[in-house]
Design a protein around this motif. Structure first.
Motif, PDB file in Angstrom:
ATOM      1  N   ARG A  39       7.387  19.784 126.213  1.00  0.00           N
ATOM      2  CA  ARG A  39       7.158  18.574 127.005  1.00  0.00           C
ATOM      3  C   ARG A  39       5.751  18.019 126.770  1.00  0.00           C
ATOM      4  NH1 ARG A  39       7.183  18.997 133.505  1.00  0.00           N
ATOM      5  NH2 ARG A  39       5.261  20.130 132.997  1.00  0.00           N
ATOM      6  N   ASP A  40       4.762  18.902 126.715  1.00  0.00           N
ATOM      7  CA  ASP A  40       3.386  18.452 126.487  1.00  0.00           C
ATOM      8  C   ASP A  40       3.206  17.878 125.083  1.00  0.00           C
ATOM      9  OD1 ASP A  40       2.792  19.281 129.034  1.00  0.00           O
ATOM     10  OD2 ASP A  40       1.788  21.140 128.432  1.00  0.00           O
ATOM     11  N   ARG A  41       3.817  18.527 124.090  1.00  0.00           N
ATOM     12  CA  ARG A  41       3.688  18.040 122.712  1.00  0.00           C
ATOM     13  C   ARG A  41       4.388  16.693 122.549  1.00  0.00           C
ATOM     14  NH1 ARG A  41       6.372  20.637 119.252  1.00  0.00           N
ATOM     15  NH2 ARG A  41       7.343  22.290 120.488  1.00  0.00           N
ATOM     16  N   ALA A  42       5.532  16.549 123.219  1.00  0.00           N
ATOM     17  CA  ALA A  42       6.258  15.278 123.145  1.00  0.00           C
ATOM     18  C   ALA A  42       5.437  14.151 123.769  1.00  0.00           C
ATOM     19  CB  ALA A  42       7.608  15.404 123.849  1.00  0.00           C
ATOM     20  N   TYR A  67      14.697  19.888 120.927  1.00  0.00           N
ATOM     21  CA  TYR A  67      14.671  21.323 120.642  1.00  0.00           C
ATOM     22  C   TYR A  67      13.311  21.916 120.978  1.00  0.00           C
ATOM     23  CZ  TYR A  67      19.141  20.622 118.420  1.00  0.00           C
ATOM     24  OH  TYR A  67      20.454  20.313 118.208  1.00  0.00           O
ATOM     25  N   PRO A  68      13.185  22.565 122.142  1.00  0.00           N
ATOM     26  CA  PRO A  68      11.894  23.158 122.522  1.00  0.00           C
ATOM     27  C   PRO A  68      11.353  24.145 121.492  1.00  0.00           C
ATOM     28  CG  PRO A  68      13.358  23.077 124.408  1.00  0.00           C
ATOM     29  CD  PRO A  68      14.179  22.679 123.215  1.00  0.00           C
ATOM     30  N   GLU A  69      12.262  24.815 120.776  1.00  0.00           N
ATOM     31  CA  GLU A  69      11.818  25.805 119.787  1.00  0.00           C
ATOM     32  C   GLU A  69      12.178  25.386 118.357  1.00  0.00           C
ATOM     33  OE1 GLU A  69      12.200  29.953 121.994  1.00  0.00           O
ATOM     34  OE2 GLU A  69      13.775  28.556 122.605  1.00  0.00           O
ATOM     35  N   ARG A  70      12.306  24.092 118.137  1.00  0.00           N
ATOM     36  CA  ARG A  70      12.538  23.474 116.829  1.00  0.00           C
ATOM     37  C   ARG A  70      13.975  23.667 116.347  1.00  0.00           C
ATOM     38  NH1 ARG A  70       9.860  25.537 111.391  1.00  0.00           N
ATOM     39  NH2 ARG A  70       8.038  25.804 112.741  1.00  0.00           N
ATOM     40  N   HIS A  71      14.536  22.579 115.831  1.00  0.00           N
ATOM     41  CA  HIS A  71      15.863  22.645 115.238  1.00  0.00           C
ATOM     42  C   HIS A  71      15.813  23.534 113.992  1.00  0.00           C
ATOM     43  CE1 HIS A  71      19.549  21.441 113.217  1.00  0.00           C
ATOM     44  NE2 HIS A  71      19.947  20.888 114.357  1.00  0.00           N
TER      45      HIS A  71
END
Length: 294
Positions: free
Chosen positions: A184-187, A141-145
């Motif tokens: 992607r960067d945070r992951a 979830y790019p914008e958080r679940h």
């Protein structure tokens, strides 16, 4: 895979009627020449489409050369029941599962695990990998679940799924490229390896997309919101705006090094065909530039 090579995958939903089944099969047939890595079929909230999902996946697996993937959730079933479904998929020749926690039926509140069921997608992934050498994709979830208390908790949950053996992450749809790129960067910073594939949803129906976005926590950028205004009353304009918005998003992601794309087709082929064509042309343009030394 070459550095500029694009790979695509498609998501369909199981049909409810004979007409919808014909539409689904028409879309599958039309999109097959795009050579997707796999095509997946969704699983309704609370397991409401279990039989229809199995039928659609089995037909794709048996009647086409496509790699069919089945969605499977933890909702409303014991671990034994869920694994029996997985065993049936394996027996039908399906080797790829999209493992999801799943959502309860509309109006029934937040997710509650079945007393004898899997508590989350990480537990389901781990069990599937023990059951058979399934290829397993999971959600990101790019914008958080919406159920996650924080971005960090969301990343921790995603890492747990990867650590459980998931092969790739398919993201929820988003409309701002920065949302995916930050994710992607945070992951990567959190030590989450493997593929993170952006999920692309063309805006074909403005009202429907707003409803989807509210349910999954996806932000609609102000400029897109302005473009959507009044669009449902002008059906002749919808595919033009949808193509422009989704095409621009894909181009931006490609420019940032993204080479895998997962398209939410809504069982319609033309828009996804157009986006695949666009990405193919972009790939060819870069190859031609490299060969000419530019």
């Amino acid at each position: 895979m070459r550095d500029n090579e694009v790979q695509v995958s498609f998501e369909f939903f199981p049909p409810k009627t004979e007409k919808m089944e014909a539409d689904l099969w028409q879309a599958v047939t039309a999109l097959a020449p795009c050579a997707p890595r796999f095509v997946s079929v969704t699983y309704g909230a609370g397991g409401t489409t279990r039989e229809r999902t199995h039928k659609a996946v089995a037909r794709i697996a048996n009647e086409t050369a496509l790699n069919a993937a089945a969605h499977l959730t933890c909702v409303g079933a014991s671990q034994t029941e869920v694994l029996k479904i997985a065993e049936a998929y394996w027996a039908a020749g399906v080797r790829h599962i999209v493992a999801l926690r799943g959502d309860p039926p509309d109006g029934s509140g937040k997710f509650q695990p079945h007393p004898d069921g899997f508590e989350n997608a990480a537990a389901l992934t781990r069990a599937l990998k023990r059951l058979a050498p399934f290829e397993v994709s999971v959600a990101g979830y790019p914008e958080r679940h919406p159920d996650s208390p924080s971005d960090q908790a969301d990343l921790d949950n995603l890492k747990a799924k990867i650590d459980a053996g998931a092969d790739r992450v398919l993201t929820q749809f988003f409309f701002a490229p920065e949302a995916f790129l930050r994710f992607r960067d945070r992951a990567a910073a959190a030590g989450i390896g493997g593929e993170i594939v952006p999920g692309i949803l063309p805006v074909v129906n403005a009202g429907q997309v707003r409803k989807f976005a509210t349910a999954c926590g996806a932000a609609i950028p102000p400029e897109l919101d302005r473009m959507l205004e009044g669009l449902d009353e002008r059906p002749e304009m919808r595919p033009l705006v949808a193509a422009m918005v989704a095409g621009t998003l894909c181009q931006r992601l490609y420019a940032e090094g993204v080479r895998q794309f997962h398209f939410y087709t809504l069982n319609r082929a033309p828009m996804t065909q157009a986006l695949c064509h666009l990405l193919s042309c972009q790939q060819k343009d870069i190859s031609s530039a490299a060969l000419s030394g530019r």
